[in-house]
Design a protein around this motif. Sequence first.
Motif, short mmCIF file in Angstrom:
data_model
loop_
_atom_site.label_atom_id
_atom_site.label_comp_id
_atom_site.label_asym_id
_atom_site.label_seq_id
_atom_site.Cartn_x
_atom_site.Cartn_y
_atom_site.Cartn_z
N SER A 52 25.33 -50.74 16.09
CA SER A 52 23.97 -50.37 16.47
C SER A 52 23.56 -49.08 15.78
N ALA A 53 22.41 -49.10 15.14
CA ALA A 53 21.94 -47.91 14.43
C ALA A 53 21.31 -46.88 15.37
N TYR A 54 20.95 -47.31 16.57
CA TYR A 54 20.28 -46.41 17.51
C TYR A 54 21.02 -46.40 18.83
N ASP A 55 20.87 -45.30 19.53
CA ASP A 55 21.43 -45.11 20.85
C ASP A 55 20.28 -44.98 21.84
N LEU A 56 20.56 -45.17 23.12
CA LEU A 56 19.54 -45.03 24.16
C LEU A 56 19.74 -43.70 24.87
N ASP A 57 18.66 -42.94 24.94
CA ASP A 57 18.71 -41.65 25.63
C ASP A 57 18.81 -41.91 27.13
N LEU A 58 19.93 -41.48 27.71
CA LEU A 58 20.19 -41.75 29.12
C LEU A 58 19.20 -41.03 30.02
N TYR A 59 18.62 -39.94 29.54
CA TYR A 59 17.73 -39.12 30.36
C TYR A 59 16.26 -39.23 29.95
N GLY A 60 15.91 -40.20 29.14
CA GLY A 60 14.52 -40.47 28.82
C GLY A 60 13.83 -39.43 27.98
N GLY A 61 14.58 -38.57 27.29
CA GLY A 61 13.97 -37.58 26.42
C GLY A 61 13.37 -36.39 27.13
N ALA A 115 27.79 -57.37 33.40
CA ALA A 115 26.54 -57.77 34.06
C ALA A 115 25.98 -56.63 34.90
N ASP A 116 26.84 -55.93 35.65
CA ASP A 116 26.36 -54.82 36.48
C ASP A 116 25.81 -53.69 35.62
N ALA A 117 26.49 -53.39 34.51
CA ALA A 117 26.00 -52.35 33.61
C ALA A 117 24.66 -52.75 33.01
N SER A 118 24.48 -54.03 32.71
CA SER A 118 23.21 -54.49 32.14
C SER A 118 22.07 -54.29 33.12
N ARG A 119 22.32 -54.55 34.40
CA ARG A 119 21.26 -54.35 35.39
C ARG A 119 20.92 -52.87 35.54
N ILE A 120 21.94 -52.02 35.47
CA ILE A 120 21.67 -50.57 35.53
C ILE A 120 20.82 -50.15 34.34
N LEU A 121 21.16 -50.63 33.15
CA LEU A 121 20.40 -50.25 31.95
C LEU A 121 18.99 -50.80 31.99
N ALA A 122 18.81 -52.03 32.52
CA ALA A 122 17.46 -52.59 32.62
C ALA A 122 16.61 -51.76 33.58
N ARG A 123 17.20 -51.34 34.71
CA ARG A 123 16.46 -50.47 35.62
C ARG A 123 16.16 -49.13 34.98
N LEU A 124 17.09 -48.64 34.16
CA LEU A 124 16.88 -47.37 33.47
C LEU A 124 15.70 -47.46 32.51
N VAL A 125 15.63 -48.54 31.73
CA VAL A 125 14.53 -48.71 30.78
C VAL A 125 13.20 -48.84 31.52
N LEU A 126 13.18 -49.62 32.61
CA LEU A 126 11.94 -49.78 33.37
C LEU A 126 11.50 -48.45 33.97
N ALA A 127 12.43 -47.67 34.51
CA ALA A 127 12.07 -46.38 35.09
C ALA A 127 11.56 -45.42 34.01
N GLY A 143 -1.67 -50.81 14.77
CA GLY A 143 -1.93 -49.50 15.36
C GLY A 143 -2.58 -49.55 16.71
N ARG A 144 -2.48 -50.69 17.40
CA ARG A 144 -3.15 -50.83 18.69
C ARG A 144 -2.21 -50.76 19.88
N ALA A 145 -0.91 -50.95 19.68
CA ALA A 145 0.00 -51.09 20.82
C ALA A 145 1.37 -50.53 20.48
N ALA A 146 2.14 -50.29 21.54
CA ALA A 146 3.56 -49.97 21.45
C ALA A 146 4.28 -50.92 22.39
N VAL A 147 5.43 -51.45 21.95
CA VAL A 147 6.09 -52.50 22.72
C VAL A 147 7.57 -52.21 22.83
N VAL A 148 8.12 -52.52 24.00
CA VAL A 148 9.56 -52.43 24.25
C VAL A 148 9.99 -53.79 24.81
#
Length: 708
Positions: free
Chosen positions: A364-373, A521-533, A333-338
């Motif tokens: 995949s059981a989960y999807d990624l919200d493209l707009y960050g919720g 590879a290009d899509a992976s970099r876009i998704l990595a930037r999306l998660v970081l943002a 109960g101390r942290a959240a991690v991605v």
Amino acid sequence: MESDGTRDARGMEAGPVPRPAVPPQGSAVPPMPTTPPGTPPRPDGNAFLAWLRAPRPTAPPGVWRFGHRARPEEEPETIPGRQLLSGALISFLVGWLVWSLLWNGYLGGWWTLPLELLAPDAWLETESQVGTAVLWYSYYTLIGGALLLAVFRLGRWAEVWRRYGPPAWRRAAPPEQPPPTPAQDPASWPELRAAGAHEAADRLAADARAGHMRDVDHARIGRAWQGVRSGLHNLAAFTASVVKDGAAACPHPSGDRDLPARQARHDLLTGQVRVGTTADDPRNPYRYRGAGLALGPELLGTSLVAVGPAGAGKTGSLIRPLAESMCLQALAGRAAVVVVGAAGAGLGPAEAYDVVIRIGHPDSAYDLDLYGGTTDPDEAAAILAEALVGDLADPHPGSDSRRSTTVLAQLLGPFRAVHGRFPSVPELRGLLDGAPGPLAALRKALTETGHASLMRELDARERQLAHPGDVGAVLADRIALLDRPAFASFFDTSGQSRPFSLKALDHPVRVRVDLPQRGHADASRILARLVLAQFTASVTAREDRSLFACLLLDDAGGVVTPEAVRGIQRLRSANAGAVLTLRTLDDVPRPLRGPLLGATGCRMALSGLTPWDGQDFAEVWGKEWIETRDVTDRQIIAETPAGKAVHMLRRVITGKAPTARAVTVRQVERERWSASELAHAVPPGHAVLSLTTVRGEHAPPLLVDLRG
């Protein structure tokens, strides 16, 4: 009381943190881990009690505190053992010889002159034999004591005693620790007893002695108790939950009390994970040499960047232990991690996470919200623009991220006003392409739903389409990388999938995002930037920042942008941090390399670094004043015949001409680690790591063995 409040997922768009549908099968108390952290397995809970009662002294930043023994700041001057023992023996023999000569009278009577001059005549001329004997033997004792003291000092017998005597034996054998009193024993939970929760303390102490408690349970209940002390939770409810469930009280939403299998050494009492051992090298400060090197939230809160070629150990020696540590912290109960990495990178089993997003995988059981919720079109446009063209902002002025944000906001706002949701990837691509059909349909829907005021957004977009430098074409090309058959079932906005949003990081959630690599590879970099943002935007907007939020991004090549650097700088004040790994700093635009290394408080250069990458690290680590010794040998020229004969004899015996040695000591300023040393002097499996805590304490660049 089932949790401490920070563990219950709220009703968010991303959905709550998943809980098990049914309680675990079998006993209410899961079995103890086969290898408790830091202690060998013992029956009846002794291993856990030994771990809990082990000393954890205050130590410099990065030192593994579990069982640590402090060392002095500076290395004491040490004498070689052979020289020390020979000097002690020679001084003893000389002292014995002098005493024998004195006792037997071979040196004459001159040594009795002090007594004859200082003592009264009545003492020397007394007729009492006893008095005379007492006087002279007292004088002998005084002379012998002075001689013994001189032998003791000249022969360094005190150092011989410390190095080879009983003090060294006691250091070799660990001292027996007396049993702690109930008020000092952490296994007795004295803080609960002081608050009047005696029943809860008795139940927890009984579970600890019986072997039903583990380190995660102790940390989790301690976290819940902090909520009681801060007034967030009720003492009576906490006591009732602990008395009922014991060590299983205040559970994590998943119901897990440990990870399937641990690979690294953890100490949840201090929040540290051991990643290596500081090398016994002259370039390391003396107090660090040979000590364990550990990382924790107090260091990761300043963020970390690690650079090294493939195979240097970035994933196995850094990301994987940190991911395991953050997952354990989340269970407490101390942290959240991605954790973000390529599929199959070995970032831990799926059972160690609450949410596993396998983008491009049909199972995949989960999807990624493209707009960050988010429901704000402007915020969604800013996040999506950073992901799509953030890496093109500097090299291509026409693709400026602010213009991209404006273009996306012109489309997302009207679309959400009409449909109550944001567009899917194919719908957004059609709007960005400027095709007349999608724009005409959106214009008609705005008129029919009474949102005619938003027409000016579409009018502005249509006017910009006619300009040759319109950024919409770049955005359309980038979003087309996500409009592929492999991603057809992902990024859905119609509610048919289970999208996960990083808005859920105010809960102790464990998330792993597997990026597609083969052919994307290009899509992976876009998704990595999306998660970081999304991560930087979500954690800085949290109301409750008591949970430490951590992003672990394995292979951040092509992800670092100007906005990403600014976001990393804001994480420290939000009780969050990011860990980025790079194969080379060439994956970062040249103008951003210095700001990236300056924005992160912890920097790691692994073995195999290139000299030009080493130059960037050498500049950010700066210089220090050191003492150098220049030794010069000068030949001695004899001027007399006797001197020339002696010199000739010495040359015949030694084969060298007689010389005089001159030593010059100077203070000079040199780089802590030069680019050449970083490129060629770091052994395989090692790294040079500098650390900074969130309180501002610093550790200089340390040579660390990541295999220890």
